[in-house]
Write an enzyme that holds these catalytic residues in place. Structure first.
Site, short mmCIF file in Angstrom:
data_model
loop_
_atom_site.label_atom_id
_atom_site.label_comp_id
_atom_site.label_asym_id
_atom_site.label_seq_id
_atom_site.Cartn_x
_atom_site.Cartn_y
_atom_site.Cartn_z
N GLU A 1 -6.75 53.17 -9.45
CA GLU A 1 -6.25 51.80 -9.36
C GLU A 1 -7.32 50.79 -9.76
OE1 GLU A 1 -3.79 50.99 -5.97
OE2 GLU A 1 -2.40 52.56 -6.60
N CYS B 1 -0.31 64.53 -7.59
CA CYS B 1 -0.25 63.13 -7.17
C CYS B 1 0.07 62.29 -8.39
CB CYS B 1 -1.59 62.71 -6.56
SG CYS B 1 -1.68 60.97 -6.12
N1 DGL Z 1 2.32 58.21 -4.89
C1 DGL Z 1 1.48 58.93 -3.98
C2 DGL Z 1 1.63 60.44 -4.26
O1 DGL Z 1 1.97 60.87 -5.34
C3 DGL Z 1 0.04 58.52 -4.08
C4 DGL Z 1 -0.22 57.13 -3.51
C5 DGL Z 1 0.08 57.06 -2.02
O2 DGL Z 1 -0.69 57.61 -1.21
O3 DGL Z 1 1.09 56.46 -1.67
O4 DGL Z 1 1.41 61.23 -3.39
#
Ligand code: DGL
Length: 283
Positions: free
Chosen positions: A165, A197
């Site tokens: 980010e 992720c």
């Molecule tokens: N979108 C989350 C994931 O893929 C990563 C960001 C979060 O911790 O919300 O696990």
């Protein structure tokens, strides 16, 4: 508990409706991007729960509650299918959502598992993700269910989301953090690493630099788009016509740095963004 009425089910079944995609924040735009690349004629309604991000360190119960509200919002807008782009929400909530949501719903864990099984030769697989995803054991259980002989090395890598980010993907700090997290996995001689992720596809080059070119990097965004493509084709639900689909972004809060981050995730100019309020469900 069902999150939508029968009338809405009928309304949601048309092939011309958009695909609903949700994530805890902007990260799921990597999945939206992979879907756009695989299925350019499909329209996408993207929901980023930016008011409550991150999901990665929240309890399974909280993530399930948030995910139900995310689905209820998308269904209220009329979508023909839902993609849970967030790995943490897929890990904690997908089995429950599959029982409750009246349209086809896909997560990113199963496609990532299928891609890892296809990629590995040695049967030694590394998995990285948020604390929630790794702690849930979702990837590990599904991989071992298919191949009990696999040797798995799973590691929570929570510092990677903020690095992405901050746009520090090429920064020496990212390299140091990756070295620290990945050295034990590399030492185990894995031949495949699951990027479990939403944010990690943006670190692909840096991860390759640490793991070496001989390790296959499995991106669940691409595998999820391929699964969705196959399903829409098989069920006759593909959007037809030559026109390319649209993308609309809804957020539960507008973070100050959103435009900058989102543009990198989506790799295109930003579509219109709306701030929305999610329905509150009682359980
Ligand atoms: N979108 C989350 C994931 O893929 C990563 C960001 C979060 O911790 O919300 O696990």
């Amino acid at each position: 508990m069902s999150v939508i009425s029968d009338a809405a089910v009928k309304r949601n079944s048309g092939a011309t409706l958009p695909l609903g995609v949700f994530d805890s924040g902007v990260g799921g735009l990597t999945v939206a991007r992979a879907i756009r690349e695989a299925l350019p004629q499909e329209s996408i309604l993207y929901l980023g729960d930016t008011a409550r991000v991150p999901y990665g360190n929240k309890s399974p119960e909280t993530v399930l509650r948030y995910a139900r509200e995310d689905c209820a919002f998308l269904l209220s807008r009329g979508v023909k299918a839902i993609v849970v782009a967030c790995n943490t929400a897929s890990a904690h909530a997908l089995p429950a959502l599959q029982q409750e949501v009246p349209v086809p719903i896909f997560g990113v864990v199963e496609p990532g598992v299928a891609a890892a099984l296809a990629a590995t030769r040695s049967g030694r697989i590394g998995i990285i993700g948020t604390q929630g995803t790794i702690g849930s054991g979702a990837y590990q259980e599904r991989l071992l269910r298919s191949r009990p002989d696999l040797i798995l090395h799973a590691c929570a890598t929570p510092l990677l989301v903020p690095l992405v980010e901050e746009d520090w993907v090429g920064h020496v700090a990212a390299r140091l953090v990756l070295e620290e997290y990945l050295a034990p996995i590399r030492a185990e001689g894995v031949d495949t690493l699951v990027l479990g992720c939403t944010h990690y596809p943006l670190l692909r080059e840096a991860i390759r630099g640490v793991m070496g070119a001989g390790v296959a990097l499995v991106d669940s965004a691409e595998s999820c788009a391929a699964t969705l493509h196959k399903h829409l084709e098989e069920t006759g639900a593909l959007a037809v016509g030559g026109a390319s689909g649209t993308i609309e972004i809804c957020l539960t809060d507008r973070p100050s740095n959103f435009a900058n981050i989102a543009q990198r995730f989506l790799a295109t100019d930003l579509p219109p963004v709306q701030v929305v309020t999610l329905p509150t469900l009682s359980h």
